[in-house]
Design an enzyme around this catalytic site. Structure first.
Site: not given
Ligand SMILES: CC(=O)CC(=O)SCCNC(=O)CCNC(=O)[C@H](O)C(C)(C)COP(=O)(O)OP(=O)(O)OC[C@H]1O[C@@H](n2cnc3c(N)ncnc32)[C@H](O)[C@@H]1OP(=O)(O)O
Ligand SMILES: NC(=O)C1=CN([C@@H]2O[C@H](COP(=O)(O)OP(=O)(O)OC[C@H]3O[C@@H](n4cnc5c(N)ncnc54)[C@H](OP(=O)(O)O)[C@@H]3O)[C@@H](O)[C@H]2O)C=CC1
Length: 283
Positions: A119, A140, A152, A190
């Protein structure tokens, strides 16, 4: 070499979604994690995600069966040797990722592309840890992977044009929209998202409003699909903290200072959905 088999390392929040999407698009997938329990949780996540898509009539029962049939699970990275692409989605930590990429570099064939779902961490640093820096790239995906359109694509300074082109085309084959971003802390997604989430946590920390009300402001006031605190729970609070630390270290700018409440939540093990408790409870 055409990409047919894809290894996914890390079966957590992102890894299982990435494995699902590749399998749904006809690739043979090997999903790896460190323990049978972690792999089992990943497979259960895929099953429940496919079940949701089936209930919404986005896929058929046959699609569900064939997708599951294309995913093999493993705790042995040596079984990824034949994959043309490995996507790592392990914990957001430079040391963990570096060690893993070095192992994959040893285990995989010389032509295998190593993609990271990081990320925020520098792809240039990750690439430099391997003996194939030209075949390392950032791919990403966004969470939840089966629903979000964006990928990305981050080129390390060393990434070959050919590697970029193949990953760009692959993202299109997965039905995603690729956007190319330069290697810089937090990339674009991010760099923009985490300061907003952090600010929402400061607002909660300072008692401006309840978590529900802060999220309502952003949902109803700005039309965000989820409020920033619910989104932080979906991402994982440990991951949010790690990303903010990479931003703060990378830019040396105090504006990225993680809110003390975020640190406390992570210290308490309240990591969001994945542990059943974050800013909200998930029972
Ligand atoms: C951190 C990083 O590096 C980068 C990132 O990823 S940042 C995060 C980017 N993502 C976002 O911003 C997501 C914002 N949220 C959304 O767009 C919407 O809420 C959503 C697409 C997640 C769900 O929308 P929706 O389908 O209309 O909602 P809905 O059907 O009610 O489902 C919502 C739920 O299911 C998840 N979900 C729905 N369908 C899913 C599927 N097929 N697989 C996995 N999860 C699913 C949602 O997270 C949520 O969980 P709960 O029901 O347990 O509360
Ligand atoms: N969460 C998000 O919304 C997003 C996350 N990312 C990125 O994706 C990556 C994963 O994040 P996320 O899935 O959230 O993390 P989680 O904590 O949900 O999962 C990480 C997994 O990796 C496993 N793991 C750790 N070390 C090793 C290893 N050496 N070999 C094999 N498996 C390993 C962990 O196992 P254990 O628990 O046993 O350590 C765990 O099951 C990160 O780089 C994060 O920044 C990118 C986009 C969105």
């Amino acid at each position: 070499m055409e990409i047919k088999t894809v290894g996914v390392v890390g079966a957590g929040t992102m890894g299982h979604g990435i494995a699902q999407v590749f399998a749904a698009h006809g690739f043979d997938v090997r999903l790896a994690d460190t323990s049978d329990a972690a792999v089992g949780r990943g497979l259960a996540g895929i099953e429940s995600s496919l079940e949701r898509l089936l209930a919404k009539e986005k896929i058929t029962a046959a699609d569900k069966t064939s997708t599951l049939g294309r995913i093999g699970a493993t705790t042995d990275l040596a079984t990824l040797a034949g994959a043309e692409l490995v996507v790592e989605a392990v914990t957001e930590n430079l040391v963990v990722k570096t060690e893993l990429l070095q192992t994959l570099d040893r285990v995989c064939g010389p032509e295998t592309i190593l993609a990271s779902n990081t990320s925020s961490i520098s792809l240039t640093r990750l690439a430099a840890a391997t003996g194939r820096p030209d075949r390392v790239i950032g791919m990403h995906f966004m969470n939840p992977v089966p629903l979000m359109e964006l990928v990305e694509i981050i080129r390390a300074l060393q990434t070959a044009e050919e590697t970029y082109r193949r990953i760009h085309d692959l993202a299109l084959r997965l039905g995603k929209t690729p956007v190319s971003v330069r290697d810089s802390p937090g990339f674009v997604s991010n760099r923009v998202l985490m300061p907003m989430i952090n600010e929402a946590i400061f607002a909660l920390h300072e008692g401006l409003a309840t978590a529900e009300d802060i999220d309502t402001v952003m949902k109803l006031g700005m039309h965000h699909p989820m409020g920033p605190l619910a989104l932080a729970d979906l991402i994982g609070l440990d991951t949010c903290l790690s990303i903010l630390e990479v931003l703060q270290d990378g830019f040396g700018d105090p504006k990225y200072r993680p809110c003390p409440l975020l640190r406390q939540m992570v210290d308490a093990g309240y990591l969001g959905r994945k542990t059943g408790r974050g800013f909200y409870r998930y029972d």
